[in-house]
Design a protein around this motif. Sequence first.
Motif, PDB file in Angstrom:
ATOM      1  N   SER A 227       0.665  -1.100   0.285  1.00 37.48           N
ATOM      2  CA  SER A 227      -0.011   0.003  -0.070  1.00 37.48           C
ATOM      3  C   SER A 227       0.876   1.324  -0.080  1.00 37.48           C
ATOM      4  N   THR A 228       1.912   1.196   0.703  1.00 31.62           N
ATOM      5  CA  THR A 228       3.066   2.281   0.508  1.00 31.62           C
ATOM      6  C   THR A 228       3.209   2.695  -0.864  1.00 31.62           C
ATOM      7  N   HIS A 229       3.523   1.651  -1.586  1.00 32.48           N
ATOM      8  CA  HIS A 229       3.992   1.977  -3.035  1.00 32.48           C
ATOM      9  C   HIS A 229       2.742   2.344  -4.159  1.00 32.48           C
ATOM     10  N   ALA A 230       1.769   1.523  -3.697  1.00 35.76           N
ATOM     11  CA  ALA A 230       0.493   1.941  -4.390  1.00 35.76           C
ATOM     12  C   ALA A 230      -0.086   3.501  -4.198  1.00 35.76           C
ATOM     13  N   ASP A 231      -0.073   3.883  -2.908  1.00 35.37           N
ATOM     14  CA  ASP A 231      -0.458   5.250  -2.621  1.00 35.37           C
ATOM     15  C   ASP A 231       0.463   6.129  -3.260  1.00 35.37           C
ATOM     16  N   LYS A 232       1.567   5.939  -3.764  1.00 36.30           N
ATOM     17  CA  LYS A 232       2.566   6.965  -3.869  1.00 36.30           C
ATOM     18  C   LYS A 232       2.790   6.710  -5.585  1.00 36.30           C
ATOM     19  N   ASN A 233       2.099   5.757  -6.273  1.00 37.50           N
ATOM     20  CA  ASN A 233       2.341   5.644  -7.707  1.00 37.50           C
ATOM     21  C   ASN A 233       3.932   5.222  -7.816  1.00 37.50           C
ATOM     22  N   SER A 234       4.477   4.267  -7.006  1.00 39.31           N
ATOM     23  CA  SER A 234       5.973   3.845  -7.044  1.00 39.31           C
ATOM     24  C   SER A 234       6.900   4.945  -6.913  1.00 39.31           C
ATOM     25  N   LEU A 235       6.381   6.132  -6.245  1.00 43.72           N
ATOM     26  CA  LEU A 235       7.210   7.192  -5.963  1.00 43.72           C
ATOM     27  C   LEU A 235       7.608   7.533  -4.680  1.00 43.72           C
ATOM     28  N   TYR A 236       7.271   6.558  -3.547  1.00 42.68           N
ATOM     29  CA  TYR A 236       7.471   6.700  -2.276  1.00 42.68           C
ATOM     30  C   TYR A 236       8.943   6.976  -1.869  1.00 42.68           C
ATOM     31  N   ASN A 237      10.009   6.179  -2.668  1.00 39.94           N
ATOM     32  CA  ASN A 237      11.346   6.642  -2.565  1.00 39.94           C
ATOM     33  C   ASN A 237      11.830   6.878  -4.040  1.00 39.94           C
ATOM     34  N   THR A 238      13.130   6.996  -4.324  1.00 39.03           N
ATOM     35  CA  THR A 238      13.557   6.975  -5.635  1.00 39.03           C
ATOM     36  C   THR A 238      13.606   5.760  -6.466  1.00 39.03           C
ATOM     37  N   PRO A 239      12.822   5.380  -7.509  1.00 38.74           N
ATOM     38  CA  PRO A 239      12.711   4.110  -8.097  1.00 38.74           C
ATOM     39  C   PRO A 239      13.953   4.123  -8.975  1.00 38.74           C
ATOM     40  N   PRO A 240      13.969   2.779  -9.600  1.00 39.91           N
ATOM     41  CA  PRO A 240      15.090   2.645 -10.682  1.00 39.91           C
ATOM     42  C   PRO A 240      14.700   3.170 -12.015  1.00 39.91           C
ATOM     43  N   CYS A 241      14.794   4.403 -12.219  1.00 37.35           N
ATOM     44  CA  CYS A 241      14.209   5.110 -13.218  1.00 37.35           C
ATOM     45  C   CYS A 241      14.650   4.816 -14.581  1.00 37.35           C
ATOM     46  N   LEU A 242      15.907   4.438 -14.797  1.00 36.89           N
ATOM     47  CA  LEU A 242      16.476   3.964 -16.131  1.00 36.89           C
ATOM     48  C   LEU A 242      15.830   2.465 -16.294  1.00 36.89           C
ATOM     49  N   ALA A 243      15.785   1.537 -15.607  1.00 33.81           N
ATOM     50  CA  ALA A 243      15.182   0.429 -15.692  1.00 33.81           C
ATOM     51  C   ALA A 243      13.742   0.518 -16.003  1.00 33.81           C
ATOM     52  N   ILE A 244      13.064   1.229 -15.422  1.00 34.74           N
ATOM     53  CA  ILE A 244      11.497   1.564 -15.816  1.00 34.74           C
ATOM     54  C   ILE A 244      11.333   2.257 -17.081  1.00 34.74           C
ATOM     55  N   TYR A 245      12.475   2.983 -17.276  1.00 31.92           N
ATOM     56  CA  TYR A 245      12.210   3.647 -18.712  1.00 31.92           C
ATOM     57  C   TYR A 245      12.567   2.559 -20.063  1.00 31.92           C
ATOM     58  N   ILE A 246      13.293   1.631 -19.570  1.00 27.86           N
ATOM     59  CA  ILE A 246      13.642   0.710 -20.741  1.00 27.86           C
ATOM     60  C   ILE A 246      12.231  -0.405 -20.713  1.00 27.86           C
ATOM     61  N   VAL A 247      11.818  -0.619 -19.535  1.00 24.64           N
ATOM     62  CA  VAL A 247      10.528  -1.482 -19.621  1.00 24.64           C
ATOM     63  C   VAL A 247       9.475  -0.747 -20.309  1.00 24.64           C
ATOM     64  N   GLN A 248       9.272   0.484 -20.337  1.00 29.24           N
ATOM     65  CA  GLN A 248       8.286   1.236 -20.963  1.00 29.24           C
ATOM     66  C   GLN A 248       8.396   1.139 -22.570  1.00 29.24           C
ATOM     67  N   LEU A 249       9.758   1.206 -22.911  1.00 29.42           N
ATOM     68  CA  LEU A 249      10.166   1.110 -24.102  1.00 29.42           C
ATOM     69  C   LEU A 249       9.522  -0.527 -24.796  1.00 29.42           C
TER      70      LEU A 249
END
Length: 361
Positions: A227-249
């Motif tokens: 629920s911590t991460h759901a409430d903050k849209n996975s932005l409660y702390n710094t997420p693995p930005c580069l990895a998420i970007y590549i998943v998006q692609l």
Amino acid sequence: MADRIFNFNPGPAALPLQVLKEVQQEFINFKGSGMSISEISHRSALFEDVLNDAIVRFKRLLKLSDNFKILFLQGGASSQFFMVPMNLLPEGSSADYINTGSWAKKAIKEAEILKKTCNVIASSEDKNYSYIPKKFSVNPSAAYLHFTSNNTIEGTQWAQFPDGGGVPLVSDMSSDMLCRSFDASPFGLIYAGAQKNLGPAGVTVVIIREDMLERASKDVPTMLRYSTHADKNSLYNTPPCLAIYIVQLVLKWIEESIGGLDAMERRNREKADLLYGYLDSTDFYRPTAEKDSRSLMNVTFRLPDEDLEKKFVAEAGKVGLGGLKGHRSVGGCRASIYNALGLDGVQSLVDFMKTFAQKNG
């Protein structure tokens, strides 16, 4: 590209060349920002656009209803082995597990470490995990039914997902996520480490139904609570930005270049049929998984002896066929034919296998 091999590694695994080229083009100056994607703030509109687009594409590809949340977490799928029971298995309740291989066994072990009541209702350990169990009885009062959808090491996969009879399904789909279409409605939670079929190592996707979010007691540490991460849209702390970007692609590639999951499934079945078809036509190679349990993603096989297996892997590597060594715990050979690998790669492998068998049979 002429200098790239056909990559059969089980994970970290092949990524679509189209995606790698797009990353290369945007890496130094992402969307005109003058910064790399790995430098921009995770709170910026630029990154939130990436994150939200990945969520939308996931929901579209899997035809998810609005009561599912998509989370991007860290710690690998192995962290989900304990996060699932911590969050979804309240005191006084029990969960059912099905043991179909090394990763399922590790998930069971983590639940037991937490002293959670974990009932193993079926196992294929009696035959070295070479099959998917067909007969089992689910406790109707179980908090969830946990299973591993595809067993990377043993080369088996659920052709049809188990019927929980209303009990929420929880599945580790690390090695076959988005390889085919399926009905997500019976699932309470799905998790997948990205490094096999979705993107690079460093991010784990969790798909959770909203009714499962409030099961965790307040004793669960904040960072380990879904629920911590759901409430903050996975932005409660710094997420693995580069990895998420590549998943998006990668999601964009599946949608826009492949044509969605039905097209991806046809592509994957064509690859698997080609490779298994050859394996079944010769006595030199022996598939290790029973026919009705064979994986579309990880094709495991043996040669007449271990010396030939070592020679096979070494000679394959010399002609640009990489990553064919079986897992150290079981030996043999394994061809991981994930989404990113094309039919041309499998055809090249089959051609090499034919020549190797003729020379060494």
